[in-house]
Design an enzyme around this catalytic site. Structure first.
Site, PDB file in Angstrom:
ATOM      1  N   THR A  21      81.454  74.993   5.246  1.00  0.00           N
ATOM      2  CA  THR A  21      82.689  74.514   4.617  1.00  0.00           C
ATOM      3  C   THR A  21      82.666  74.901   3.141  1.00  0.00           C
ATOM      4  O   THR A  21      81.878  75.753   2.728  1.00  0.00           O
ATOM      5  CB  THR A  21      82.853  72.993   4.847  1.00  0.00           C
ATOM      6  OG1 THR A  21      84.167  72.597   4.440  1.00  0.00           O
ATOM      7  CG2 THR A  21      81.820  72.174   4.084  1.00  0.00           C
ATOM      8  N   ASN A  22      83.538  74.318   2.325  1.00  0.00           N
ATOM      9  CA  ASN A  22      83.566  74.628   0.889  1.00  0.00           C
ATOM     10  C   ASN A  22      83.922  73.363   0.105  1.00  0.00           C
ATOM     11  O   ASN A  22      84.110  72.295   0.687  1.00  0.00           O
ATOM     12  CB  ASN A  22      84.567  75.768   0.615  1.00  0.00           C
ATOM     13  CG  ASN A  22      85.968  75.386   1.045  1.00  0.00           C
ATOM     14  OD1 ASN A  22      86.558  74.452   0.542  1.00  0.00           O
ATOM     15  ND2 ASN A  22      86.501  76.108   2.029  1.00  0.00           N
ATOM     16  N   ARG A  23      84.018  73.492  -1.209  1.00  0.00           N
ATOM     17  CA  ARG A  23      84.118  72.317  -2.080  1.00  0.00           C
ATOM     18  C   ARG A  23      85.540  71.794  -2.281  1.00  0.00           C
ATOM     19  O   ARG A  23      85.763  70.920  -3.109  1.00  0.00           O
ATOM     20  CB  ARG A  23      83.501  72.641  -3.446  1.00  0.00           C
ATOM     21  CG  ARG A  23      81.979  72.750  -3.386  1.00  0.00           C
ATOM     22  CD  ARG A  23      81.411  73.128  -4.731  1.00  0.00           C
ATOM     23  NE  ARG A  23      81.933  72.286  -5.798  1.00  0.00           N
ATOM     24  CZ  ARG A  23      82.126  72.679  -7.049  1.00  0.00           C
ATOM     25  NH1 ARG A  23      81.842  73.909  -7.396  1.00  0.00           N
ATOM     26  NH2 ARG A  23      82.601  71.852  -7.944  1.00  0.00           N
TER      27      ARG A  23
END
Ligand code: C5P
Length: 212
Positions: A21-23
């Site tokens: 995933t990412n931030r």
């Protein structure tokens, strides 16, 4: 008016307990949804997993993966007058989903990733969307020229760019500083609360729609 908004990160599963995933916090997209709902627009909010409460009065479509977000956008986009793509979609996903938890073996593990579909980039050619199309560009360098490239490649009317190398704005922050990149001009909106920027973006989006 009906406004479709994508928001949040996507989550790309690797095995039953792990994902990539990412931030992205989803704050920008949800702030636009909040602002638009308060203006009595119909909102279709297609969102990856976030910690944020679902805004009142929106049609909420939860998704996890980029593939699910693609399918939801394909299904709903032609109900919208304006589409705003604030989601941070994973560019790649694991080539294979492992049914069982991946076990520890050697000192290194190589993952094969395959490209996800470009959802925003599919709106004009594949989904035949003719409404007002707004994308985001999270950049760490050459912010304006990268955003202008996206505007042209993806058929957008406006790309909202921000510099994610700055710790004080952007990902997971309540504030942002944005560069509005249109076909014929560029305009800087100085650092402000995302809720304030959401009002500005909504106002611009409805003006763009009226003049198109
Ligand atoms: O190409 P890049 O990922 O930088 O483009 C960012 C814009 O494209 C954002 O508006 C994002 O929501 C959208 N996007 C998308 N599907 C992807 C990648 C990005 O809709 N697979």
């Amino acid at each position: 008016m009906t406004i479709l908004i994508t928001a949040g990160p996507t989550r790309e599963p690797l095995d039953p307990v792990r994902y990539l995933t990412n931030r992205s916090s989803g704050k920008m997209g949800y702030a636009i949804a909040d602002s638009a709902a308060a203006h009595q627009h119909r909102i279709i909010l297609i969102s990856g997993p976030t910690e944020i409460e679902i805004p009142d009065g929106v049609d909420f479509i939860p998704v996890e993966t980029a593939a699910e977000m693609y399918a939801a956008v394909e299904k709903y986009i032609n109900k919208a007058d304006i589409a705003i793509f604030a989601a941070a979609v994973a560019d790649y996903r694991p080539a294979e989903f492992q049914d069982q938890k991946i076990k520890k073996h050697g000192d290194t593990l190589t993952l094969e990733l395959v490209k996800n579909p470009d959802i925003l980039g599919s709106c004009r050619d594949k989904f035949h969307f003719t409404g007002t199309l707004i994308g985001f560009a999270a950049e760490t360098q050459n912010v304006e020229s990268n955003a202008r490239g996206k505007l042209e490649r993806k058929g957008c009317d406006l790309v909202i760019a921000n510099d994610v190398s700055r710790a004080d704005i952007g990902f997971d922050s309540n504030e942002n500083e944005i560069l509005l990149v249109y076909k014929d001009q560029t305009e800087l909106i100085e650092k402000a609360q995302k809720s304030h920027l959401a009002h500005i973006i909504l106002d611009l989006a409805t003006k763009l729609h009226r003049t198109s």
